[in-house]
Motif scaffolding. Structure first.
Motif, short mmCIF file in Angstrom:
data_model
loop_
_atom_site.label_atom_id
_atom_site.label_comp_id
_atom_site.label_asym_id
_atom_site.label_seq_id
_atom_site.Cartn_x
_atom_site.Cartn_y
_atom_site.Cartn_z
N ARG A 54 0.86 -1.24 -0.16
CA ARG A 54 0.02 0.04 -0.05
C ARG A 54 0.80 1.30 0.09
O ARG A 54 2.17 1.12 0.18
N GLN A 56 0.45 4.75 2.10
CA GLN A 56 -0.53 5.40 3.18
C GLN A 56 0.02 6.37 3.75
O GLN A 56 1.17 6.91 3.72
N ASN A 59 1.53 7.45 8.84
CA ASN A 59 1.98 6.40 9.71
C ASN A 59 3.06 6.50 10.71
O ASN A 59 3.13 6.03 11.88
N ASP A 90 -3.04 10.13 1.20
CA ASP A 90 -3.14 9.11 0.16
C ASP A 90 -4.57 9.28 -0.58
O ASP A 90 -4.50 8.82 -1.77
#
Length: 354
Positions: A54, A56, A59, A90
């Protein structure tokens, strides 16, 4: 005969005076626009879940946009406000997740002076501040073992029976927040929030003490929770819920060549079945040259009561500053949970502050 002040000045002098007055007014108040965008790409896997390739947002640090300001009220007092909204870089979506409130990071107004600061609205509770300050990955909901084991409600397939995150979210709504002035290296914070009905039984309240003195720093934090927040765990997950209490000790020491971190605490949920969770974390940050740092953190979270579970999370990373505002990072995380397959995460990311 009455003469206006303006009439007694030449036009050029009057214009100069207006400019000075405008500058003085500007110096007495200010508004800032700021934020952070964090994006990472790789393989993400919580314990017991499938591997996902992915791209993302948020994080290492949750992406957000903020507005804040102050106004000088005179006599050493100033008015303050903050409006801060999370977003998903995203997808362009608002919030940390689907049903999140818009100003989830902060929405408060207050007053500050020699007595400290007093705010009303939504802000971070003292325990969350202590948690992010005493681990090498800060407020990382994706990678920090401490934040994941205290606050992140999306830790994998075992979460339905594990239930470690605190009730009440990493931001408290409907609250009053007081911060003391600093006495040497010592300061304290207190928060009280209203339950305001619904499934909420009553108020939340919490406090922390912080000490920063040279290379040594420490904290003690505590909270009592009876009211939900938009994120984190939900009190309806505990049949017969009455209240939840949590406390945490944290410390760090900077040796120059390495900075060490440690945390230990406990979450006790008073319900039909009492659930007690003990959390511990050790970590280190090692400078590499003038711009980089190797980061390491290991956390354990043990749930007692009902179905016992043990979560072990190890995160290793390297963070490199390209400038004062932009950094690149690489992360590896191993996530283990009793009865489930190990999750392995590999990611590289870019974080920019503005």
């Amino acid at each position: 005969m009455h003469f206006s002040f303006e009439a007694r000045l030449r036009p050029a002098a009057f214009a100069a005076l207006l400019a000075l007055a405008a500058g003085a007014a500007h110096a007495q108040s200010s508004v800032s626009i700021y934020g952070l965008v964090d994006m990472s790409a790789g393989q993400f896997q919580n314990a017991g879940e499938a591997k996902l390739k992915r791209v993302q947002s948020g994080n290492l640090s949750t992406s957000y946009l903020g507005f804040s300001g102050t106004e000088d009220l005179g006599g050493g007092l100033k008015a303050t406000f903050a409006l801060e909204s999370f977003f998903l870089a995203d997808t362009g979506g608002a919030g940390r997740f689907g049903p999140d409130v818009f100003w989830a990071r902060a929405s408060n107004v207050g007053i500050a002076g020699s007595f400290g600061s007093l705010r009303a609205g939504r802000a971070s509770p003292p325990l969350f501040v202590s948690t992010l300050l005493f681990n090498p990955f800060g407020d990382s909901f994706g990678f920090s073992p401490s934040i994941r084991q205290w606050y992140n409600n999306a830790k994998g397939a075992g979460n339905a029976v594990f239930q470690t995150p605190l009730i009440g979210d990493s931001g408290w709504s409907n609250g009053v927040f007081y911060g003391t002035p600093k006495f040497g290296g010592l300061s304290a914070n207190v928060a009280v929030t209203a339950g305001e009905g619904g499934v909420n039984k009553g108020p939340n309240y919490g406090a922390n003490v912080l000490y920063f003195g040279g290379p040594f720093s420490a904290t003690l934090a505590w909270q009592h929770v009876e009211a939900n927040g938009p994120g984190g765990n939900n009190l309806t997950n505990f049949a017969g819920f009455d209240h939840q209490e949590a406390w945490q000790l944290g410390a760090s020491y900077d040796f120059g060549m390495v900075k060490l971190f440690g945390q230990y605490g406990q979450i006790t949920t008073d319900a039909t079945l009492e659930v007690k969770t003990k959390n511990a974390q050790v970590g280190a940050s090692v400078p590499v040259g003038a711009a980089g740092a190797v980061l390491a953190s290991y956390g354990e979270s043990k749930r007692e009561g009902g179905v016992g579970r043990l979560n072990k999370t190890l995160t290793l990373g390297y963070d490199h500053n390209l400038s004062k505002r932009t950094d690149l990072y690489a992360i590896y995380m191993s996530d283990k949970l009793t009865g489930f397959d190990t999750g392995n995460t590999y990611a590289i990311g870019l974080r920019h502050k503005f």
